[in-house]
Design an enzyme around this catalytic site. Structure first.
Site, PDB file in Angstrom:
ATOM      1  N   ARG A 124       0.844  -1.212   0.000  1.00 30.48           N
ATOM      2  CA  ARG A 124       0.000   0.000   0.000  1.00 30.48           C
ATOM      3  C   ARG A 124       0.878   1.260   0.000  1.00 30.48           C
ATOM      4  NH1 ARG A 124      -2.280   2.127   4.441  1.00 30.48           N
ATOM      5  NH2 ARG A 124      -2.420   0.126   5.480  1.00 30.48           N
ATOM      6  N   LYS A 168      -6.555   4.185 -20.014  1.00 30.20           N
ATOM      7  CA  LYS A 168      -6.729   4.589 -21.404  1.00 30.20           C
ATOM      8  C   LYS A 168      -5.423   4.384 -22.191  1.00 30.20           C
ATOM      9  CE  LYS A 168     -10.609   5.622 -19.506  1.00 30.20           C
ATOM     10  NZ  LYS A 168     -10.981   6.929 -19.012  1.00 30.20           N
TER      11      LYS A 168
HETATM   12  C1  LIG Z   1     -11.529   7.409 -17.767  1.00 26.00           C
HETATM   13  C2  LIG Z   1     -11.219   8.748 -17.288  1.00 26.00           C
HETATM   14  C3  LIG Z   1     -11.094   9.013 -15.918  1.00 26.00           C
HETATM   15  C4  LIG Z   1     -11.329   7.967 -14.863  1.00 26.00           C
HETATM   16  O1  LIG Z   1     -10.384   6.944 -14.943  1.00 26.00           O
HETATM   17  P1  LIG Z   1     -10.640   5.464 -14.381  1.00 26.00           P
HETATM   18  O2  LIG Z   1      -9.345   4.788 -14.666  1.00 26.00           O
HETATM   19  O3  LIG Z   1     -11.813   4.897 -15.122  1.00 26.00           O
HETATM   20  O4  LIG Z   1     -10.913   5.612 -12.924  1.00 26.00           O
HETATM   21  C5  LIG Z   1     -10.763  10.300 -15.538  1.00 26.00           C
HETATM   22  N1  LIG Z   1     -10.582  11.283 -16.441  1.00 26.00           N
HETATM   23  C6  LIG Z   1     -10.700  11.061 -17.761  1.00 26.00           C
HETATM   24  C7  LIG Z   1     -10.495  12.190 -18.698  1.00 26.00           C
HETATM   25  C8  LIG Z   1     -11.024   9.799 -18.233  1.00 26.00           C
HETATM   26  O5  LIG Z   1     -11.172   9.592 -19.550  1.00 26.00           O
END
Ligand SMILES: *Cc1c(COP(=O)(O)O)cnc(C)c1O
Length: 393
Positions: A59, A209
């Site tokens: 953690r 992403k």
């Molecule tokens: C997907 C996304 C998030 C959140 O991310 P997670 O990994 O799903 O928690 C935050 N900001 C943007 C611009 C995103 O596209």
């Protein structure tokens, strides 16, 4: 730390070279352990007393986290970074560590939906005032400043119409007033945009992403100075959004190809956006790389490429747009973005059940909107797929 003149393609392969040498393996080892052993009580005391120790308790840190951190800090040009179990983990941890009751935060009218929720619902519950402003006009941020403004949150480009925020202009007046600036750089990636070069204090990412890049992990990254990282880490250890060693390893693997993936994704998306723009069945195309984008000038100033996401409006109604999305053969009908395969969603369908057509119109969600995340398929195949799917409208 690697040579300052080294290029991004090399950074992603060698910024963690120190571990390669230490471990004597070519591929990274996965430290699948919750806790680490000390050789004696003196060493244990040293481990326990060192903030952000990579080999004490997962953690608090893990060697695979440290390897991701070394690459991400180089890519964003910050002193260091932290990893988190999701983009929202990174964003929530950052905000909760930097603001206190009585502070004021300025954010955008449009953010990732869960970030908006933090601004509208969560922070006010803890006595933090928030103001959201329309980000296309940078003057709005400056006009919202109050004596107790502590932080400005920006996100650029942003859903659904890829509106751009002028990073340099926001930072300029924020610095004058001693206000921290946090930027969600998910939609751009560090290959296309480096907010720290304009003076942004903290850069957050959903590594789910582009950074992971394969639609297989949920992860987050925070890039910042050593000083702020220590402060954020302190909250992070209490909130506990810890990235698993396996997911950190997959993120590390994803990062190795980030620059080459981005290069092709930028090229594919720009070509597809230009193609869509000249089709008679398309009403409008929103992509920061297009000259028709109202903020193309700002986008060009702060971005090296324009990313995977294209939003466009079909000449057709709700049902026609749904037919179009379901007729696409190469894209998967799924949320998220920035992975190797293309995804497409009918934006209004995400709200189905919650709102009717009339309510959606009032809320400014066009019923004929498609969000397309361009992947690594051959561009000619993607164009042909769009053309055949348009026959269904
Ligand atoms: C997907 C996304 C998030 C959140 O991310 P997670 O990994 O799903 O928690 C935050 N900001 C943007 C611009 C995103 O596209």
């Amino acid at each position: 730390m690697v040579d300052k003149n080294i290029n991004k393609e090399t950074v992603v392969l060698h910024a963690d070279g120190e571990w390669k040498q230490k471990e004597g393996t070519v591929a990274p080892a996965i430290y699948y352990t919750a806790t680490f052993s000390a050789n004696d009580p003196t060493e244990f005391a040293e481990m326990a007393g060192t903030p952000r120790h990579g080999n004490y308790y997962t953690r608090y840190g893990n060697p695979v986290h440290d390897r991701v951190i070394s690459i991400m800090a180089e890519l964003e040009g910050t002193e260091t970074a932290l990893v988190s179990s999701s983009g929202m983990g990174a964003i929530a941890t950052t905000l909760l560590s930097l603001v206190s009751a009585g502070d004021h935060v300025i954010a955008q009218t449009r953010h990732y939906m869960s970030t908006t929720k933090i601004m509208d619902e969560m922070l006010p519950r803890f006595g933090v005032e928030t103001t959201v402003v329309e980000q296309a006009d940078v003057k709005n941020f400056e006009e919202a400043i109050r004596p107790n403004t502590k932080l400005i949150m920006i996100e650029t480009p942003v859903n659904p119409t890829l509106v751009v925020t002028d990073i340099e202009a926001v930072v300029e007046f924020a610095k004058k007033h001693g206000i921290l600036v946090v930027a969600d750089n998910t939609f751009a990636s560090p290959i296309n945009q480096r907010p720290h070069d304009f003076g942004v204090d903290v850069i957050v990412h959903s590594a789910t992403k582009y950074l992971g890049g394969h639609h297989d992990i949920t992860a987050g990254v925070i890039c910042t100075s050593n000083e702020l990282a220590e402060k954020i880490w302190d909250t992070h250890t209490s909130l506990g959004s810890v990235l698993s060693p396996m997911d950190a390893w997959l993120l590390l693997r994803g990062l190795r190809t980030l620059p080459v993936r981005m290069e092709r994704i930028n090229e594919n998306a720009l070509r597809l956006a230009k193609f869509l723009e000249q089709l008679p069945q398309i009403e409008n195309v929103y992509y920061p790389g297009l000259e028709s984008h109202p903020q193309h000038g700002i986008a060009k100033k702060q971005m090296k490429g324009f990313g995977a996401v294209i939003a466009f409006a079909i000449k057709g109604d709700y049902a026609a747009t749904q037919r179009f999305v379901s007729s696409l053969k190469l894209t998967t009908n799924a949320v998220s973005l920035g992975g190797v395969e293309s995804l497409a969603v009918h934006t209004a369908s995400m709200w189905e059940g919650a709102l009717n057509e009339e309510q959606m119109k009032t809320a400014g969600i066009p019923v004929n909107f498609v969000r397309f995340s361009v992947g690594l398929e051959h561009i000619e195949d993607l164009k042909a797929d769009v053309l055949q799917a348009l026959k269904s409208i």
